[in-house]
Structure formats: structure tokens, C-alpha cells
Design an enzyme around this catalytic site. Structure first.
Site: not given
Ligand code: F6P
Length: 409
Positions: A12, A143, A299
Site C-alpha cells: 500500500g 500501519d 484519504l
């Protein structure tokens, strides 16, 4: 001394992953590399020889500065799991043939714990084949769940966004003189570092959120409704931060309790989405009040307009450190961040064996979650606070952030 190097981005994206790319690119050139190649869409694109010459894509100092301030992955990313070496040696032979063709002597992969699995396997294969090519991991993930490193580049900016946006949502919730509940869903898969950042909304001008639910603890839907009802007796507007990855005691994701998307990536990760929507709907059904769900979704990881300067600077540094280490002969390692002190905040870089990092998820320590399980401790706030400090504004053109894109003419 390095000849040609290659760099890829994986997993990601974040608001600062391109700053690490800039760090790799600049440092490799400074250390005398002739070519800095970029793989499009990580190892997946590499296998199709989807490779670019970074000098043709980042042509000036202004381009480099724009790259640092452009969110998302400039080179494109992938979620691609390499097979075990014993299961498919042919794919490794193919990778090493391509590396030979491009005369690569160092390979850099910017990513999280799944991406470090790629570095682990490739560096193991290099040793097996007696290849001198070096493989280095550059940490990245919003994360913050990578083992060993104090924190990961990308986390500080996402945490800053979450802390800021949560304050704004709390402010908005106070306008009407009616009972209402807002549930904010925050990323982080199985680790609550990002959701915990909602605690930073509490400050002298904001009373903060009313509940924080992390994936580290089992989630009890009935207890949640009961607690929300109790809170509503005392005040009008309730704001709750929940992790996308909260699960029931039986191990079922809360979002799976209702209609949801069924998508699983090659690492076996389910797409997590819909937790807040489910809980907000349930609140209205059971308690009869107005409710709203806000899924921060992408976002929170692409907010280039609200990056932390600390984060963007460290992202650049870990890229540079990886190149320096490879030029000194290191391989099979990931750059880690070591916090020397929090106040004043001092942090250095070091190297660590990627085998002890790949595929491992670092969770929020249970001591940093309050006893009732619905808030976090001051220790977590103190840990995060230095990481969200200072700003680096985007380059603004005609009122909007300017980005550098790879396929321009
Ligand atoms: O890896 C970081 C992350 O942003 C997680 O927090 C989230 O669950 C996941 O990526 C979403 O991944 P994708 O963008 O591939 O759906």
C-alpha cells in the site's frame, strides 16, 4: 562503489514513500551509480521487464523536490508474493537473468512486512547462487507494524492526518443540539497504531474522541452499543474511532457481519471495509439516534497536503541509508529507525536482518491500551507525538498541490 542499481515500491502506498524513492535515487547518483533503474509495479512489473531509467523520469532538482512531496507510489506498486525458492526455482532464475542483463549490483525494495519477504527470498537466492548482487529493504507502511524498527516512514504523516481530521470531525459534530454518533473507520489491518493516533485529537481546544477500538482486543458488539448508550446519556455528540480490522471473540471481522466486499490479495489479506458503516447503522437501529460513518480509507495514506516533516525527512534518510549500506557490501538487511530520545526527539538509522522482520506484524503493546479496552494510554500518545511534528507543504500551483507523474511527455 555501485554500478547500476534498481529500486521498486511495493504494498500500500503512503504520503511519503516517494521521499524514500528520492533518497535512493539521489544517494545512488551521489555514490557514483551509472544507472538508477525503477521497476514499474514492483517485482511484478520487473518480471515483465517493465523497467524505467529514473534519470529520464526525474530530470532536475525541481523534479526531485516534487517527488519528495508527491503522495502515492511514483513507480506504481504491487501486492505480489514470490513463491518459496524450493517451489519455483525458475522464477528466481528469471529474476537473476534480468538483473544480469541490466548489470544490476544492488536491488532496493521500499515496502512493509510482505515486501520484506521479497528481499528475504531474493537475498537467500543470491547466497545460494553465489551472486554478488545486494538486496536491501527500505521500510514503509502507514500501519507501523514492522518489527524491530521504532516506527515506519509513512506512519507519522498518516497519524498526523488522522489526529487532525478527527479534531475537525469532533468540531463538526458539536453544531446541532441533538443526539448523534459518528464512527470513524481507520486503516491498519491487524495493528492499532493508526487508530490509536485518534487519541491525539485530545488537546486544550478539543475534548477528544469518546471511544477508541483497536484490533488488538476482541470486539463485543453488544458491549459497544451499551457503552454508546451510556455515553449518549451524558452528552449529545459522540465520536468513536474504530480500526478497520476489529474482530469478534470468534475471530470474525466486524465488517463481515453485514454486506461486504469479498476480495483477498496474494498475501491472503482480505479487503477490510465497512466496519464503521455497519456500527453506525446498528447504533441508529438500536438507539434511535442520528448516526454517521466516515471511512478514512485511502484519504489517510495519500494526504500529501498534511505530511509530517519529520516523517518525510526520515523517509528520505532510510532510502539514502539503504544505498550507502549496499555500497559498503551489506545485503539481506532492512534499514531500521532507532529512537534515541523522544524529548528532544532524536532518531538514527541502523540495519537489521530482514529474516527477523519479514512477514511479522508488530502490534500495539497491550499495556498501551486502557483497562476497559476502549481507549489508549498516554504512553502511546507520547510515542506518536514526535512523529507528526512540523510540515512540508506541497508545491502549490493555481491553488492545488502539484505532483510529479511518471508518464508525462
Ligand atoms: O498496507 C497498508 C494498508 O493501507 C492497510 O492499512 C490496509 O488494510 C491495506 O493497505 C489496504 O490495501 P489495498 O490498498 O491493497 O486495498
Amino acid at each position: 562503489m555501485l554500478k547500476n542499481v534498481i529500486v521498486g515500491q511495493s504494498g500500500g502506498p503512503t504520503a511519503v514513500i516517494n521521499s524514500s524513492l528520492a533518497g535512493v535515487f539521489r544517494t545512488a547518483l551521489d555514490l557514483g551509480a551509472s544507472k538508477v533503474y525503477g521497476m514499474r509495479h514492483g517485482i511484478q512489473g520487473f518480471l515483465e521487464k517493465n523497467i524505467v531509467d529514473m534519470k529520464e523520469k526525474v530530470r532536475s532538482d525541481l523534479d526531485l523536490e516534487l517527488l519528495k512531496r508527491t503522495p502515492s507510489a511514483f513507480l506504481g506498486s504491487c501486492r505480489y508474493k514470490l513463491p518459496e525458492i524450493s517451489d519455483d526455482k525458475a522464477i528466481y532464475d528469471k529474476i537473476f537473468e534480468i538483473l544480469k542483463e541490466y548489470e544490476i549490483d544492488a536491488f532496493f525494495y521500499i515496502g512493509g512486512n510482505d515486501s520484506m519477504d521479497t528481499i528475504k527470498k531474493l537475498s537467500d537466492y543470491a547466497i545460494l547462487m553465489n551472486s554478488p548482487i545486494r538486496f536491501m529493504g527500505v521500510p514503509k507502511t502507514i500501519d507501523n507494524d514492522l518489527a524491530v524498527t521504532d516506527h515506519t516512514p509513512g506512519y507519522g504523516s498518516a497519524a498526523k492526518y488522522i489526529a487532525s481530521i478527527t479534531k475537525e470531525v469532533i468540531r463538526d459534530g458539536l453544531v446541532y443540539d441533538i443526539k448523534s454518533v459518528t464512527v470513524i473507520e481507520i486503516m491498519g489491518r491487524n495493528a492499532g497504531w493508526l487508530t490509536g493516533a485518534a487519541a491525539l485529537a485530545t488537546c486544550e481546544d478539543c475534548e477528544g474522541v469518546d471511544m477508541i477500538c483497536l484490533p488488538e482486543l476482541p470486539f463485543d458488539v453488544d458491549a459497544f452499543i451499551e457503552k454508546t448508550a451510556e455515553l449518549l446519556k451524558k452528552k449529545n455528540s459522540i465520536v468513536i474511532a474504530v480500526s478497520e480490522g476489529i474482530r469478534t471473540a470468534e475471530g470474525k471481522y466486524v465488517f463481515e457481519l453485514t454486506n461486504h466486499t469479498e476480495y483477498v490479495d496474494s498475501f491472503g489479506h482480505k479487503q477490510l471495509s465497512g466496519t464503521a458503516r455497519y456500527l453506525a447503522t446498528l447504533v441508529s437501529e438500536k438507539l434511535g439516534c442520528k448516526s454517521r460513518s466516515i471511512e478514512l480509507s485511502t484519504l489517510q495514506r495519500c494526504a500529501g497536503h498534511l505530511t509530517s516533516r519529520v516523517d518525510i525527512t526520515e523517509a528520505y534518510q532510510v532510502g539514502g541509508s539503504a544505498v550507502k549500506a549496499a555500497s559498503e557490501g551489506e545485503t539481506g538487511k532492512m534499514v531500521i529507525l532507532k529512537r534515541v530520545s523522544s524529548d528532544p526527539y532524536i532518531c538514527t538509522t541502523d540495519l537489521y536482518d530482514v529474516h527477523k522482520i519479514a512477514n511479522i506484524e508488530k502490534k500495539v503493546p497491550l499495556e498501551w491500551i486502557t483497562e476497559n479496552g476502549t481507549n489508549v494510554s498516554q504512553e502511546l500518545v507520547n510515542y506518536i507525538r514526535p512523529l507528526i511534528q512540523a510540515e512540508l507543504t506541497p508545491v502549490m500551483i493555481t491553488g492545488q498541490p502539484r505532483h510529479i507523474v511518471i508518464d508525462r511527455t
